[in-house]
Write a protein that holds these residues in place. Structure first.
Motif, PDB file in Angstrom:
ATOM      1  N   ALA A 148     -62.878  19.252   8.120  1.00 40.01           N
ATOM      2  CA  ALA A 148     -64.212  18.666   8.227  1.00 40.01           C
ATOM      3  C   ALA A 148     -64.807  18.401   6.847  1.00 40.01           C
ATOM      4  CB  ALA A 148     -65.128  19.599   9.025  1.00 40.01           C
ATOM      5  N   LEU A 155     -62.806  14.794  13.688  1.00 38.63           N
ATOM      6  CA  LEU A 155     -64.032  15.113  14.409  1.00 38.63           C
ATOM      7  C   LEU A 155     -65.260  14.691  13.617  1.00 38.63           C
ATOM      8  CD1 LEU A 155     -63.325  18.628  15.968  1.00 38.63           C
ATOM      9  CD2 LEU A 155     -63.953  16.569  17.230  1.00 38.63           C
ATOM     10  N   VAL A 156     -65.219  14.890  12.312  1.00 32.97           N
ATOM     11  CA  VAL A 156     -66.370  14.546  11.473  1.00 32.97           C
ATOM     12  C   VAL A 156     -66.350  13.067  11.092  1.00 32.97           C
ATOM     13  CG1 VAL A 156     -67.487  14.963   9.236  1.00 32.97           C
ATOM     14  CG2 VAL A 156     -66.641  16.885  10.594  1.00 32.97           C
ATOM     15  N   SER A 157     -65.229  12.573  10.645  1.00 26.97           N
ATOM     16  CA  SER A 157     -65.190  11.192  10.150  1.00 26.97           C
ATOM     17  C   SER A 157     -65.379  10.172  11.262  1.00 26.97           C
ATOM     18  CB  SER A 157     -63.872  10.925   9.407  1.00 26.97           C
ATOM     19  OG  SER A 157     -62.759  11.102  10.261  1.00 26.97           O
ATOM     20  N   ASN A 179     -67.171  10.709  14.160  1.00 24.84           N
ATOM     21  CA  ASN A 179     -68.217  11.157  15.075  1.00 24.84           C
ATOM     22  C   ASN A 179     -68.953   9.995  15.727  1.00 24.84           C
ATOM     23  OD1 ASN A 179     -70.949  10.613  13.521  1.00 24.84           O
ATOM     24  ND2 ASN A 179     -69.553  11.502  12.031  1.00 24.84           N
ATOM     25  N   TRP A 180     -68.911   8.815  15.099  1.00 25.11           N
ATOM     26  CA  TRP A 180     -69.593   7.640  15.642  1.00 25.11           C
ATOM     27  C   TRP A 180     -68.983   7.152  16.954  1.00 25.11           C
ATOM     28  CZ3 TRP A 180     -66.149   3.812  16.392  1.00 25.11           C
ATOM     29  CH2 TRP A 180     -64.978   3.835  15.606  1.00 25.11           C
ATOM     30  N   ILE A 235     -68.858   8.432  19.701  1.00 25.97           N
ATOM     31  CA  ILE A 235     -69.666   8.735  20.884  1.00 25.97           C
ATOM     32  C   ILE A 235     -70.733   7.674  21.130  1.00 25.97           C
ATOM     33  CG2 ILE A 235     -69.278  11.207  20.541  1.00 25.97           C
ATOM     34  CD1 ILE A 235     -72.209  11.417  19.641  1.00 25.97           C
ATOM     35  N   PRO A 267     -68.110  13.272  24.969  1.00 23.99           N
ATOM     36  CA  PRO A 267     -67.437  14.412  24.329  1.00 23.99           C
ATOM     37  C   PRO A 267     -65.925  14.374  24.482  1.00 23.99           C
ATOM     38  CG  PRO A 267     -68.607  15.103  26.313  1.00 23.99           C
ATOM     39  CD  PRO A 267     -69.025  13.699  26.038  1.00 23.99           C
ATOM     40  N   LEU A 322     -64.514  11.830  21.872  1.00 21.50           N
ATOM     41  CA  LEU A 322     -64.438  12.350  20.508  1.00 21.50           C
ATOM     42  C   LEU A 322     -63.335  13.392  20.369  1.00 21.50           C
ATOM     43  CD1 LEU A 322     -65.468  12.550  17.642  1.00 21.50           C
ATOM     44  CD2 LEU A 322     -67.238  14.135  18.437  1.00 21.50           C
ATOM     45  N   ALA A 348     -59.954  12.663  18.220  1.00 19.02           N
ATOM     46  CA  ALA A 348     -59.674  13.518  17.062  1.00 19.02           C
ATOM     47  C   ALA A 348     -58.371  14.285  17.248  1.00 19.02           C
ATOM     48  CB  ALA A 348     -60.838  14.485  16.841  1.00 19.02           C
ATOM     49  N   SER A 378     -72.773   6.695  10.561  1.00 17.97           N
ATOM     50  CA  SER A 378     -71.517   6.548   9.825  1.00 17.97           C
ATOM     51  C   SER A 378     -70.727   5.300  10.193  1.00 17.97           C
ATOM     52  CB  SER A 378     -70.640   7.782  10.034  1.00 17.97           C
ATOM     53  OG  SER A 378     -70.346   7.964  11.413  1.00 17.97           O
TER      54      SER A 378
END
Length: 508
Positions: free
Chosen positions: A31, A79-81, A83-84, A86, A101, A104, A108, A415
């Protein structure tokens, strides 16, 4: 080389933790690595996280543990990069919200499988620096092609907003990824007590001023006689874009922007699906657009039918509303614009996000170039196609500029739009071509042939702007050779790593 220092002690401490906590820390480290992606842009954190991962990878016991390490690290990273992802499911919460959910986590975890294979492959090849760079570099390159490809958020993308971007004109995104991985390895070896490694890190740092010095001044070369292009940004939120009580207002806004100003541009560009009627029934609508433009050619995004097939289309409209050229998007978004096994899933109420039908959109015939007269030849792209360098290389001949229309309202306000914009800059740098980029909600921008933004309309604002079209540069090395050189380099790295590993085993 004997390894010493606090970094090695840290990795040994992590390795001694219970498996559950090791997994959590690996996910968290991934992350942190993702924070180098737009809009945060903290690329040094990516390099530090990769350094830690290399330290753990080098000490992993066997390919299975290496694979789990890669999967955990990749899961946290994606998961972080991403996240958009969703955001599209929240446009129609009642229909698609429950999927967010799962989308994502599934995306990921699925993409992290590439990293699991990469770490396992690198471990089998010896587990050293060459195995790490060769394995992860190779699988990241494959990620852009396998299952129609999804090269979003590659590690090399963290360098797009740095002077090193110009290096993509030689080795593409894969070359930038190799540089980031190398920096992580060198940083780890320096922290582990290697003076030569610190010298290597200094050498990598020198690429910044070298890259700045070697980047051509494409923007300055535009000159006073450059063609003027009007970027039209209506800023229609996705949850309102197709509402009957809102569609006319958004359309009228674009007509007003097209008619504004005392000086006529040479070209006007509307975003993806900007015209709320089908091309086959749009004759009067296109006349209204042409009248507002004062006869200036207008590029619009809309949809069209052809023998019961639906296309996401870019059309060039000339005086009187005449359709001079049409381009149909050919690289579609799976699960967005079309559903694999759409007929079957449609029976269960599962449809593509951008279409009401199970099958969704149809794919166009492929890459093409449109002649825009005095402006030159344009290579049209629609939205998602801008993330695939191979789609640009597939064009039948070289264009003078790239013309990308998109509807980034699907990506939310954080993002997604900025990462999409960053990849557009990367395409310009790779091919030495300027890009006209027009987005529904932003960021609309003119990008020069080195990947620099010359002018832009901010995210979430309605407006228009007349901007000069920069010139193209000479054909780049990457445009000629594509990803083949980096593919060869990654394979050579793995081969050298495996050969060295076998020699060490024979001498034990």
């Amino acid at each position: 080389m004997a390894e010493t220092g606090h970094a090695v002690g840290l990795v040994r401490g992590l390795a001694a933790l219970p498996r559950r906590w090791r997994g959590v820390i690996n996910v968290m480290t991934g992350a942190v690595a993702a924070l180098g992606q737009a809009p945060v842009g903290a690329w040094p954190l990516t390099i530090v996280a990769l350094a830690v991962m290399f330290g753990l990878f080098a000490r992993s016991d066997g390919w299975r543990r290496a694979a789990w390490l890669g999967w955990a690290f990749g899961s946290g990273y994606f998961l972080v990069s991403l996240n958009w992802i969703i955001e599209p499911f929240l446009v129609d919460v009642a229909r698609h919200g429950w999927m967010a959910p799962f989308a994502l986590a599934g995306l990921a975890g699925g993409l992290a499988l590439f990293w699991a294979v990469a770490f396992a492959l690198g471990r089998v090849a010896g587990g050293g620096a060459l195995g790490f760079i060769g394995g992860l570099g190779l699988l990241e390159l494959a990620r852009g092609y396998v299952f129609t490809g999804f090269p979003w958020a590659q590690p090399g993308h963290v360098l797009i907003d740095t002077p090193v971007l110009h290096g993509a004109s030689y080795f593409g995104s894969a070359g930038l990824t190799a540089l980031v991985l190398l920096a992580g390895v060198v940083l780890w070896q320096g922290l582990a007590g290697g003076r030569i490694a610190w010298m290597g890190l200094v050498g990598i740092a020198l690429l910044w001023p070298i890259g700045r010095a070697l980047t051509p001044e494409a923007e300055a070369a535009a000159g006073p006689d450059a063609a003027m292009v009007r970027l039209i940004q209506p800023n229609a939120p996705q949850n309102e874009k197709w509402r009957p009580d809102k569609m006319r207002a958004f359309f009228d806004r674009q007509v007003m922007f097209s008619a504004a100003g005392d000086v006529r541009p040479d070209l006007i560009v509307w975003p993806e699906t900007a015209v709320p009627v089908m091309l086959e029934t749009a004759a009067r609508t296109l006349e209204v657009i042409s009248e507002a433009a004062g006869g200036v050619p207008v590029v619009v995004g809309l949809q069209r039918y052809d023998v019961q097939r639906l296309f996401n289309t870019l059309a060039l409209i000339e005086a009187g509303g005449r359709v001079a050229a049409v381009y149909d998007k050919h690289h579609l978004v799976p699960f967005g614009e079309y559903m694999p096994y759409g007929d079957l899933l449609g029976r269960w109420g599962i449809h593509g996000l951008a279409s009401d039908e199970g099958r969704g959109f149809s794919s166009g015939p492929g890459a093409q170039v449109i002649d825009l007269g005095g402006l030159g030849r344009a290579l049209p792209l629609i939205c998602y196609e801008g993330v695939f360098a191979q789609d640009l290389r597939a064009a039948p001949n070289r264009a003078d500029f790239i013309l990308l229309i998109t509807n980034d309202a699907w990506f939310g306000n954080f993002s997604g739009p900025y990462q999409h914009l960053a990849q557009a800059r990367l395409r310009s740098a790779e091919f030495g071509l300027p890009m006209i980029r027009v987005a529904n909600t932003g960021v609309s921008a003119m990008i020069d042939a080195t990947g620099r933004i010359t002018e832009a309309l901010p995210l979430g604002e309605a407006g228009w702007r007349d901007v000069a079209l920069p010139p193209a540069l000479a054909v780049t090395v990457y445009a000629r050779l594509g990803d083949a050189p980096m593919l060869a380099i990654f394979l050579v790295f793995l081969g050298l790593s495996l050969g060295g590993h076998r020699r060490r085993r024979r001498h034990r």
